[in-house]
Design an enzyme around this catalytic site. Structure first.
Site, PDB file in Angstrom:
ATOM      1  N   ASP A 104       0.858  -1.193   0.000  1.00 48.64           N
ATOM      2  CA  ASP A 104       0.000   0.000   0.000  1.00 48.64           C
ATOM      3  C   ASP A 104       0.895   1.245   0.000  1.00 48.64           C
ATOM      4  OD1 ASP A 104      -1.855   1.962   0.251  1.00 48.64           O
ATOM      5  OD2 ASP A 104      -2.649   1.377   2.187  1.00 48.64           O
ATOM      6  N   LYS A 137      -4.598   3.681  -4.710  1.00 48.81           N
ATOM      7  CA  LYS A 137      -5.438   4.759  -4.157  1.00 48.81           C
ATOM      8  C   LYS A 137      -5.197   6.000  -5.004  1.00 48.81           C
ATOM      9  CE  LYS A 137      -5.166   3.360   0.710  1.00 48.81           C
ATOM     10  NZ  LYS A 137      -4.227   3.549   1.821  1.00 48.81           N
TER      11      LYS A 137
HETATM   12  C1  LIG Z   1     -10.308   4.114   4.809  1.00 47.08           C
HETATM   13  C2  LIG Z   1      -9.617   2.901   4.228  1.00 47.08           C
HETATM   14  N1  LIG Z   1     -10.378   1.742   4.469  1.00 47.08           N
HETATM   15  C3  LIG Z   1      -8.255   2.723   4.860  1.00 47.08           C
HETATM   16  O1  LIG Z   1      -8.135   1.949   5.772  1.00 47.08           O
HETATM   17  N2  LIG Z   1      -7.265   3.441   4.375  1.00 47.08           N
HETATM   18  C4  LIG Z   1      -5.997   3.404   5.054  1.00 47.08           C
HETATM   19  C5  LIG Z   1      -5.418   4.773   5.221  1.00 47.08           C
HETATM   20  C6  LIG Z   1      -6.444   5.767   5.646  1.00 47.08           C
HETATM   21  C7  LIG Z   1      -5.978   6.986   6.349  1.00 47.08           C
HETATM   22  O2  LIG Z   1      -5.170   6.931   7.274  1.00 47.08           O
HETATM   23  O3  LIG Z   1      -6.554   8.021   5.985  1.00 47.08           O
HETATM   24  C8  LIG Z   1      -5.078   2.378   4.496  1.00 47.08           C
HETATM   25  O4  LIG Z   1      -5.464   1.536   3.678  1.00 47.08           O
HETATM   26  O5  LIG Z   1      -3.936   2.345   4.894  1.00 47.08           O
HETATM   27 MG   LIG Z   2      -3.485   0.324   3.869  1.00 50.34          MG
END
Ligand SMILES: C[C@H](N)C(=O)N[C@H](CCC(=O)O)C(=O)O
Ligand SMILES: [Mg+2]
Length: 394
Positions: free
Chosen positions: A276, A300
């Site tokens: 990620d 993302k």
């Molecule tokens: C919101 C999404 N499900 C999520 O978990 N995203 C996080 C980062 C989100 C943040 O800190 O704003 C990820 O995948 O790391």
């Molecule tokens: Mg993540």
């Protein structure tokens, strides 16, 4: 306040008129170029249903920048960007500054018809600042759909109209996480994304408690948000494997820059590993794929700088035979709608983590995709189909 409400209703009326007249051919964009005349920015502030907690941060509300690209035809393209300083390095100030001081000066006056030229300009006019670029890229794609009168997913070549998302369970005590997981399952979620990465021994207890609470049928994916060292990651994940806790995949076990460490985990556990925070650009994705440092990639829009670069990652993933997830930051419905359109268009995106809107207590956006707990339905309106947004001034 009264002024904002008035503008909101006027935007809805203009949008509806465009839909009606667009359908009977009075507005024919076939011959129009749709020139960008201005870029405006506002903000939304939406409380979350409960605090969102990861190994990196705790947040209580969505505080995003809304971008409106105005054109000479009266069409408005909408975009959105959240400040996620711990991941993208962006703040409200940096997003606004990048758009005002650099991006606007580069693209105002350009024609939506010359779409690729604008996207290249946007990509090249400054380095980094991926959230600011994403907000503008999303608004441009919205306008591109409006120009040709088709929903974005169709413009991108897709035919799928529905997606199923997981929901995130914040990192808390094992007992609290078990309760939150059970509540999510009762609401119909069949996949949970469990946040870990804070105290490795406790992480195993967290997973055991959640699995016990929800049973064997529910898919569990975990996200350590860079919380472990490579050796710690291998040790915990092997322990989870040994205790028979079925895990779909683990997201970003180690530090974003530690690609060798990521590969070490990937090579030493059976649970598939998803990159990620290690993947922002198509080049990052290519490195991970060439080194086989991860099994999956989380795309993302706020990391790629929008759809233009996300599509390049999809193409690389197709070539390398790697499945992707579409994810989000703490985003409301504008940018998550854009991400949903992308996911609906690309079969290499097989996993969906677009829970931003359902984590919010309120929805300030009219139009866009329809988010009903785990179900996301795309509408057949041009572009993103955003009708209006209750915003406040920056
Ligand atoms: C919101 C999404 N499900 C999520 O978990 N995203 C996080 C980062 C989100 C943040 O800190 O704003 C990820 O995948 O790391
Ligand atoms: Mg993540």
């Amino acid at each position: 306040m009264a002024e904002t409400v008035f503008v909101f209703f006027v935007e809805i009326i203009i949008f509806k008129l465009k839909l009606i007249y667009g359908k009977i051919g009075i507005i024919n964009h076939g011959g129009e170029v749709m020139k960008i005349t201005a870029i405006e920015m506002e903000r939304i502030s939406v409380p979350l249903i409960r605090p969102f907690k990861t190994a990196l941060r705790t947040v209580d509300s969505v505080e995003d920048v809304i971008v409106k690209i105005i054109t000479d035809t009266g069409n408005i393209g909408y975009g959105e960007a959240p400040p996620t300083p711990v991941i993208t390095g962006d703040t409200i100030g940096s997003i606004v500054g990048a758009i005002k001081e650099v991006i606007s000066k580069n693209i105002i006056g350009m024609k939506i018809e010359d779409f690729e030229e604008i996207l290249i300009k946007l990509d090249k006019c400054m380095i980094k600042n991926t959230s600011a670029k994403a907000a503008v890229d999303i608004a441009l794609y919205d306008l591109f759909g409006q120009l040709y009168g088709a929903p974005l997913y169709k413009i991108l070549g897709g035919g799928k109209k529905e997606l199923v998302t997981d929901i995130t369970i914040s990192v808390n005590t094992p007992e609290q996480m078990a309760l939150d997981s059970l509540e999510a399952v009762k609401k119909g979620y069949t996949t949970l994304k469990i946040k870990v990465g804070k105290d490795s021994e406790m992480d195993i207890k967290r997973l055991k408690a959640v699995r016990e609470a929800v049973g064997e049928e529910i898919k569990l994916r975990i996200d350590a948000n860079q919380g472990w060292t490579p050796k710690e990651g291998v040790r915990i994940l092997r322990k989870m494997e040994d205790s028979g806790i079925d895990i779909e995949f683990v997201e970003q076990p180690v530090n974003a820059y530690d690609i060798d460490g990521l590969k070490f985990v990937t090579d030493n556990v059976y649970i598939p590993v998803m990159a990620d925070e290690s993947v922002f650009s198509p080049k990052d994705a290519l490195t991970i794929m060439q080194k086989r440092a991860a099994d999956f990639i989380n795309i993302k829009l706020m990391k790629t700088g929008g759809i233009y670069n996300a599509l390049k990652i999809c193409s690389l993933a197709e070539i390398y035979g790697i499945q992707c997830m579409i994810g989000c930051m703490l985003e409301a419905k504008v940018s998550v709608t854009a991400a949903a359109h992308l996911a609906a268009a690309k079969s290499v995106i097989t996993k969906v983590d677009l829970d931003g809107p359902v984590l919010c207590k309120e929805d300030p956006v009219t139009g866009g995709a329809v988010f009903t707990e785990s179900l996301i339905k795309l509408e057949n309106k041009p572009g993103l189909g955003i009708e209006g947004i209750k915003t406040s001034k920056l």
